[in-house]
Design an enzyme around this catalytic site. Structure first.
Site: not given
Length: 595
Positions: A297, A331
């Protein structure tokens, strides 16, 4: 009526009993976790605390990970930077514990989750304060990003985890009707995770929960920028594991720099990495040496699309939250804003009004809307991105204000900034920002905004807003990303049944959801006799060794029997198959073979 009435009464009684059972709380023990050295001013009072001044430039890798509060620069202590041999020892300890834990029941694993959930709910302020001190985020941002997401994951695992790890039966196909096909899920062994600093609590718990619930051990390297909080959160995990009688050393938290992370990748059975694309590529290269599975990720450049038919005040508030998510530590935060030309001027006016009302300062020293930037010198990078945009024609439409930082304030703060007249030649529209900057660009048609949104090397998530839901769905369906929110932002992450991950430079593989849970497993395909021992597998005589001269004719007819396009073709071929089998004489076949 006389027949169905008793069944109706039984059904009502059963439903009532289930409801009453739900009212009885489960028996969940409490755990004690040592907090003496993490509470504000407990380990450092005003007399013995001091300001930590880290070296500027590239991080120097020493034998210690130094920890400090980014908002105040108060020194928090240090943790060892583990050597490769020490990392391998941690993994070996975890591997031994996993062999025991793999035999644990789902009942025991669920109790572990309930103990964690109880502690989290009862100690929200403590968990958020520790996160805030280590990363600079506000308490509200910590609650949203740390507490809620983790509680949601735990409750999803409690409700559905066992179901998705039990054998899953699949169709056996036409040629295997007499067989039963299923998929079984076994623990991989030791799951390694290298996680980022922006959500120190959730980034530790997220891979740990999936790994432990699926029967694995976990060894997690926390970021050198959030080691202090990560090591405290580890105490919570240790106490909960001990409360359910789990083997010691099942979960490990390790600290260090690149060398520590490389050693972890070389030692575990799977690696999960949350971080930058550059480091992600190095992780892949290292993982290739042992051929272990990798989940990456790698961040994103998420788009926030606003069509002209929206409820503007509501969307403006969501846009600001999306941009400033986790105190500017983005994020899955929105970093590119595309607004339809018909509402662009009013959108800018309203969003600037909100941004100017935002106050930035040390999150635990007052009522501030946004805290500090966690990473050293990151504010300088953010300003360089703004300067690049200004030099290419962009304008600052508005900025937030600083609170009372004091004359000796460090450069760990950056005001939320709205940029207009931006385009894709500017770095701010191409590079991951990880900061509280809102670059707003105008679009005219849906086709144009789709093209603009896809003009990025990243592909993590998107948010599309429109008064016409079908239109928003249509736009989102054409965007190259792994996550989409319709008339909302980041809502998919609160649906923990859904996988999380992206495409392109945002990485590959998924964590969270069914896919993330099963990604911690050895996935095994199993085929067994459906009617054993009454029907057993036998090779048809025409293709037994030595193979008959009519073996291929038999196979040809069998294929058409199973897969012919029409019923009549399949019936005709079936007759031929039966004829070949009934007339087959192995002795005659053998004689012909020996001539």
């Amino acid at each position: 009526m006389a027949i169905w009435w008793p069944l109706f009464v039984i059904g009502i009684a059963y439903a009532l009993c289930r409801f009453l059972l739900m009212l009885i709380p489960p028996s969940v023990p409490s755990i004690e976790v040592d907090t003496s050295d993490v509470l504000e001013d407990s380990s450092q009072n005003k007399e013995n605390s001091f300001i930590y001044i880290p070296r500027r430039g590239k991080t120097v890798q020493t034998d210690k990970v130094q920890c400090y509060e980014p908002a105040t620069m108060k020194y928090l202590g240090y943790f060892p930077a583990l050597t490769p041999d020490e990392v391998r020892e941690h993994v070996e300890q975890a591997r031994k514990a996993q062999k025991i834990w793999a035999k644990s029941s789902f009942k025991q694993r669920r109790q572990f989750l309930r103990i964690l959930l109880k502690y989290i709910i009862e100690h929200q302020e403590l968990i958020c304060e520790v996160s805030s001190r280590d990363t600079g985020k506000t308490m509200v941002d910590a609650s949203l990003g740390e507490i809620m997401t983790t509680c949601e994951k735990i409750t999803w695992l409690l409700d559905e985890g066992e179901k998705w790890l039990k054998p899953e039966y699949r169709s056996s196909g036409r040629s295997m009707l007499h067989k039963r096909a299923k998929v079984e899920f076994y623990p991989l062994g030791v799951i390694g995770a290298i996680v980022s600093w922006n959500y120190p609590f959730h980034n530790v718990f997220n891979p740990m929960l999936a790994a432990v619930f699926s029967g694995n051990a976990a060894v997690i390297k926390v970021s050198e920028h959030a080691s202090w909080s990560g090591c405290f959160y580890y105490r919570i995990i240790q106490s909960a594991l001990a409360a359910v009688g789990a083997p010691e050393n099942l979960v490990h938290i390790i600290t260090g720099f690149a060398e520590t992370g490389q050693a972890l990748v070389s030692s575990v059975d799977k690696i999960i990495f949350v971080g930058s694309p550059g480091v992600g590529k190095m992780i892949m290269q290292k993982a290739a040496e042992t051929l272990i599975p990798v989940t990456l990720e790698l961040g994103g450049k998420d788009v926030f699309i606003v069509c002209e038919d929206v409820d503007l005040p509501t969307v403006v508030q969501v846009a600001v939250r999306a941009a400033l998510q986790s105190s500017g530590q983005n994020c899955a935060g929105a970093e590119r804003f595309y607004v339809h030309k018909d509402i662009y001027p009013e959108f800018v006016v309203q969003i600037v009004k909100v941004i100017k009302s935002i106050s930035v300062g040390p999150p635990l020293s007052g009522r501030f809307d946004m805290g500090a930037i966690c990473m050293q010198e990151h504010s300088e990078k953010l300003q360089n991105l703004v300067n690049d945009a200004l030099n290419k024609g962009a304008e600052i439409a508005g900025r937030g204000s600083f609170g009372h930082l004091g004359e000796d304030a460090v450069d760990q703060f950056f005001p939320p900034t709205v940029l207009i007249k931006v385009d894709h030649t500017m770095k701010i529209m191409q590079e991951e920002t990880f900061g509280p900057i809102l670059p707003i660009m105008m679009f005219s048609t849906d086709e144009e905004v789709i093209e603009l949104a896809n003009d990025s090397k990243y592909g993590l998530g998107c948010a599309v807003f429109s008064g016409n839901q079908k239109r928003a769905i249509q736009i989102a369906s054409q965007l190259q990303c792994g996550i989409a929110a319709i008339n909302d932002f980041a809502s998919s992450y609160m649906c923990q049944s859904l996988p999380f991950g992206g495409v392109k430079h945002s990485g590959f593989g998924r964590f969270a959801g069914v896919e993330g849970l099963r990604a911690c497993c050895l996935v095994k395909s199993v085929v067994e006799d459906r009617f054993w021992p009454y029907i057993k597998t036998k090779i048809p005589k025409p293709i037994q060794y030595p193979v008959s001269e009519i073996g291929f004719e038999f196979q040809e007819s069998l294929v058409e029997t199973l897969y012919g396009l029409s019923v009549w073709d399949r019936l005709r071929s079936l007759v031929n198959v039966l004829k070949i089998v009934s007339e087959y004489n192995p002795a005659t076949n053998l004689t012909k073979k020996t001539r």
